[in-house]
Design a protein around this motif. Structure first.
Motif, PDB file in Angstrom:
ATOM      1  N   LYS A   4       0.830   9.836  -9.943  1.00 20.24           N
ATOM      2  CA  LYS A   4       0.180  10.119 -11.230  1.00 20.24           C
ATOM      3  C   LYS A   4      -1.327  10.327 -11.034  1.00 20.24           C
ATOM      4  O   LYS A   4      -1.908  11.289 -11.540  1.00 20.24           O
ATOM      5  N   ILE A   5      -1.936   9.437 -10.280  1.00 17.52           N
ATOM      6  CA  ILE A   5      -3.380   9.520 -10.059  1.00 17.52           C
ATOM      7  C   ILE A   5      -3.725  10.773  -9.235  1.00 17.52           C
ATOM      8  O   ILE A   5      -4.662  11.506  -9.560  1.00 17.52           O
ATOM      9  N   ARG A   6      -2.947  11.011  -8.221  1.00 21.34           N
ATOM     10  CA  ARG A   6      -3.143  12.188  -7.359  1.00 21.34           C
ATOM     11  C   ARG A   6      -3.055  13.475  -8.183  1.00 21.34           C
ATOM     12  O   ARG A   6      -3.850  14.396  -8.022  1.00 21.34           O
ATOM     13  N   ASN A   7      -2.091  13.525  -9.072  1.00 23.15           N
ATOM     14  CA  ASN A   7      -1.892  14.749  -9.864  1.00 23.15           C
ATOM     15  C   ASN A   7      -2.975  14.996 -10.907  1.00 23.15           C
ATOM     16  O   ASN A   7      -3.108  16.103 -11.412  1.00 23.15           O
ATOM     17  N   LYS A   8      -3.742  13.949 -11.223  1.00 26.68           N
ATOM     18  CA  LYS A   8      -4.869  14.119 -12.155  1.00 26.68           C
ATOM     19  C   LYS A   8      -5.919  15.075 -11.588  1.00 26.68           C
ATOM     20  O   LYS A   8      -6.732  15.622 -12.329  1.00 26.68           O
ATOM     21  N   LEU A   9      -5.945  15.209 -10.274  1.00 22.16           N
ATOM     22  CA  LEU A   9      -6.955  16.056  -9.634  1.00 22.16           C
ATOM     23  C   LEU A   9      -6.800  17.533  -9.989  1.00 22.16           C
ATOM     24  O   LEU A   9      -7.765  18.294  -9.967  1.00 22.16           O
ATOM     25  N   GLN A  10      -5.567  17.913 -10.303  1.00 21.39           N
ATOM     26  CA  GLN A  10      -5.260  19.341 -10.557  1.00 21.39           C
ATOM     27  C   GLN A  10      -6.151  19.958 -11.630  1.00 21.39           C
ATOM     28  O   GLN A  10      -6.593  21.091 -11.485  1.00 21.39           O
ATOM     29  N   ALA A  21       0.837  -1.204   0.000  1.00 19.87           N
ATOM     30  CA  ALA A  21       0.000   0.000   0.000  1.00 19.87           C
ATOM     31  C   ALA A  21       0.873   1.257   0.000  1.00 19.87           C
ATOM     32  O   ALA A  21       0.700   2.147  -0.846  1.00 19.87           O
ATOM     33  N   ASP A  22       1.825   1.313   0.917  1.00 17.70           N
ATOM     34  CA  ASP A  22       2.685   2.498   1.015  1.00 17.70           C
ATOM     35  C   ASP A  22       3.480   2.715  -0.272  1.00 17.70           C
ATOM     36  O   ASP A  22       3.585   3.829  -0.775  1.00 17.70           O
ATOM     37  N   ALA A  23       4.038   1.621  -0.784  1.00 15.07           N
ATOM     38  CA  ALA A  23       4.869   1.744  -1.985  1.00 15.07           C
ATOM     39  C   ALA A  23       4.034   2.167  -3.198  1.00 15.07           C
ATOM     40  O   ALA A  23       4.482   2.968  -4.022  1.00 15.07           O
ATOM     41  N   MET A  24       2.824   1.652  -3.296  1.00 18.93           N
ATOM     42  CA  MET A  24       1.956   2.032  -4.422  1.00 18.93           C
ATOM     43  C   MET A  24       1.492   3.484  -4.295  1.00 18.93           C
ATOM     44  O   MET A  24       1.581   4.261  -5.244  1.00 18.93           O
ATOM     45  N   LEU A  25       0.973   3.811  -3.130  1.00 17.72           N
ATOM     46  CA  LEU A  25       0.382   5.144  -2.956  1.00 17.72           C
ATOM     47  C   LEU A  25       1.432   6.250  -3.043  1.00 17.72           C
ATOM     48  O   LEU A  25       1.191   7.304  -3.632  1.00 17.72           O
ATOM     49  N   ASP A  26       2.597   6.017  -2.447  1.00 19.24           N
ATOM     50  CA  ASP A  26       3.633   7.055  -2.418  1.00 19.24           C
ATOM     51  C   ASP A  26       4.567   6.971  -3.619  1.00 19.24           C
ATOM     52  O   ASP A  26       5.488   7.769  -3.738  1.00 19.24           O
ATOM     53  N   VAL A  28      -1.530  14.159   0.072  1.00 22.46           N
ATOM     54  CA  VAL A  28      -1.023  12.832   0.483  1.00 22.46           C
ATOM     55  C   VAL A  28      -2.192  11.865   0.618  1.00 22.46           C
ATOM     56  O   VAL A  28      -3.337  12.282   0.753  1.00 22.46           O
ATOM     57  N   TYR A  29      -1.842  10.590   0.603  1.00 26.58           N
ATOM     58  CA  TYR A  29      -2.832   9.555   0.922  1.00 26.58           C
ATOM     59  C   TYR A  29      -2.672   9.152   2.388  1.00 26.58           C
ATOM     60  O   TYR A  29      -1.549   8.922   2.851  1.00 26.58           O
ATOM     61  N   TRP A  30      -3.782   9.056   3.060  1.00 22.18           N
ATOM     62  CA  TRP A  30      -3.797   8.438   4.392  1.00 22.18           C
ATOM     63  C   TRP A  30      -4.372   7.038   4.222  1.00 22.18           C
ATOM     64  O   TRP A  30      -4.935   6.712   3.180  1.00 22.18           O
ATOM     65  N   GLU A  31      -4.265   6.247   5.294  1.00 21.35           N
ATOM     66  CA  GLU A  31      -4.834   4.901   5.255  1.00 21.35           C
ATOM     67  C   GLU A  31      -6.249   4.883   5.842  1.00 21.35           C
ATOM     68  O   GLU A  31      -6.443   5.306   6.973  1.00 21.35           O
ATOM     69  N   TYR A  64      -8.173  -2.748  -0.055  1.00 26.94           N
ATOM     70  CA  TYR A  64      -7.428  -1.758   0.728  1.00 26.94           C
ATOM     71  C   TYR A  64      -7.883  -0.383   0.265  1.00 26.94           C
ATOM     72  O   TYR A  64      -7.694  -0.022  -0.898  1.00 26.94           O
ATOM     73  N   ALA A  65      -8.491   0.381   1.161  1.00 25.65           N
ATOM     74  CA  ALA A  65      -9.023   1.692   0.771  1.00 25.65           C
ATOM     75  C   ALA A  65      -8.167   2.827   1.328  1.00 25.65           C
ATOM     76  O   ALA A  65      -7.888   2.863   2.521  1.00 25.65           O
ATOM     77  N   PRO A  66      -7.755   3.756   0.458  1.00 27.32           N
ATOM     78  CA  PRO A  66      -7.021   4.913   0.960  1.00 27.32           C
ATOM     79  C   PRO A  66      -7.965   6.092   1.255  1.00 27.32           C
ATOM     80  O   PRO A  66      -9.088   6.132   0.768  1.00 27.32           O
ATOM     81  N   TRP A  67      -7.487   7.014   2.038  1.00 23.95           N
ATOM     82  CA  TRP A  67      -8.086   8.338   2.112  1.00 23.95           C
ATOM     83  C   TRP A  67      -7.121   9.285   1.417  1.00 23.95           C
ATOM     84  O   TRP A  67      -5.941   8.952   1.255  1.00 23.95           O
ATOM     85  N   ILE A  68      -7.612  10.440   1.028  1.00 24.58           N
ATOM     86  CA  ILE A  68      -6.728  11.420   0.397  1.00 24.58           C
ATOM     87  C   ILE A  68      -6.978  12.800   0.989  1.00 24.58           C
ATOM     88  O   ILE A  68      -8.128  13.178   1.224  1.00 24.58           O
ATOM     89  N   VAL A  69      -5.893  13.512   1.266  1.00 28.75           N
ATOM     90  CA  VAL A  69      -5.987  14.878   1.811  1.00 28.75           C
ATOM     91  C   VAL A  69      -6.031  15.846   0.630  1.00 28.75           C
ATOM     92  O   VAL A  69      -5.115  15.867  -0.201  1.00 28.75           O
TER      93      VAL A  69
END
Ligand code: TF8
Length: 342
Positions: free
Chosen positions: A136-142, A125-130, A150-153, A242-247
């Motif tokens: 790439k997925i996080r930056n799509k939000l822009q 999870a950590d290696a994938m999310l970070d 960041v992603y939280w667990e 496995y579900a992440p949260w995102i800030v």
């Protein structure tokens, strides 16, 4: 003599002055304005989400010398995830943390994280999310008016219900099961035979209490902190996703911040992430005992049934690939293979 004493005194004074000045310099040079940051979240203050929101708030206040104030507002008082997302996009709210699953209507790539049994442990999870895929997925939000910091667990999800112990896939038949407002979840549980209904988390407790729905699925932490044990009897350990949260930050607001202010938020978000993941894992590790103590009946699926469930659920992979694009899906698989090889 007199002259030299005076000179020394002057020099000492000048040095002292310089020391005071240089000590003050970093603060002066930093471009920080008084800011009020409304940071919304859906769980209650006593949850892992609430504790980490507090850590974030304190870190921001400290790093900004008290100029940037974070008001952490929990229990969906600013609205459920989807409503807060819109407030951020419109610039009516500064920040939030919530499920990636409820973001799919805004950024379809988020659906990668909904894939059942994609991630099998916290190291992955950590290696994938970070790592590059998570970034790439996080930056799509822009492009959609959001900045993902960041992603939280949230964590590995398990089933609860008030009807019966689930020992085989067929036991889910006819169970009215609340799922998040997300098609992968909806399809996954329909595939398993449950009567799946999408619903905002903020409505869930009372829906369980009034038997509007029979069950739900969430990590142990949330089952505990949201007191679902008061209205649910059976827990089935499935770890189905496995579900992440995102800030998230409102991009409209973020773009008005100085580089220094942005850095304070990014750094505090990373600090809160590290705290949150550890805190969540510690809590999850003793949650089974806690839930038993609260009177819940907990069972694991027999291995053959777990395998059947897994087989049925991984059939939704094809639709996820189609939704997020096969390039991203393949990239995620390659990244996972790399992580597993390490
Ligand atoms: C769910 C999620 C929730 C989160 C939280 C409100 O079931 O797992 O825990 O969305 O941020 O809705």
């Amino acid at each position: 003599m007199k002259t030299s004493t005076t000179l020394i005194r002057r020099a000492v004074l000048a040095l002292a002055g310089a020391a005071v000045f240089s000590a003050a310099l970093p603060a002066l040079a930093q471009d920080i304005k008084p800011r009020l940051i409304r940071f919304g979240y859906g769980l209650n203050e006593q949850s892992n989400q609430g504790r980490a929101a507090k850590v974030f708030a304190e870190a921001v206040e400290k790093a900004s010398g008290g100029k940037m104030k974070v008001r952490a507002i929990g229990a969906a008082a600013l609205g459920p995830d989807t409503q807060m997302q819109q407030s951020l996009i419109g610039g009516a709210q500064e920040m939030m943390v919530g499920s990636t699953a409820t973001l799919v209507g805004i950024t379809k790539e988020m659906a990668l994280w909904d894939a059942p049994f994609l991630i099998s442990n916290t190291k992955e999870a950590d290696a994938m999310l970070d790592g590059p895929v998570g970034d790439k997925i996080r930056n799509k939000l822009q492009d959609k008016g959001l900045v993902g910091l960041v992603y939280w667990e949230n964590g590995f999800r398990n089933l609860t219900n008030s009807k019966r112990a689930i020992n085989k896939v067929e036991d889910l038949e006819g169970i009215k099961l609340r799922v998040m407002q997300n098609n992968v979840y909806l399809n996954s549980f329909k595939t398993l035979g449950a009567n799946a209904v999408p619903m905002a988390f903020s409505e869930l407790f009372s829906a369980l209490e009034t038997n509007t729905v029979d069950g739900q699925e969430n990590p142990f932490n949330t089952i505990l902190s949201s007191k679902f044990y008061e209205v649910q009897k059976y827990v089935t350990v499935t770890n189905h996703v496995y579900a992440p949260w995102i800030v998230l930050v409102s991009k409209k607001w973020w773009d008005q911040l100085s580089k220094d202010e942005q850095k304070i938020l990014s750094d505090a978000a990373k600090l809160s992430r590290d705290f949150e993941r550890k805190d969540t894992r510690d809590e999850a590790a003793k949650a089974v005992a806690d839930l038993k103590a609260k009177g819940m009946q907990i069972n694991e699926l027999p291995p053959a049934e777990a395998a059947r469930m897994r087989d049925k659920l991984t059939r939704v992979y094809a639709t996820i690939g189609a939704d997020i694009g096969m390039d991203l899906w393949n990239e995620a698989q390659a990244e996972l293979a790399k992580i597993r090889g390490k």
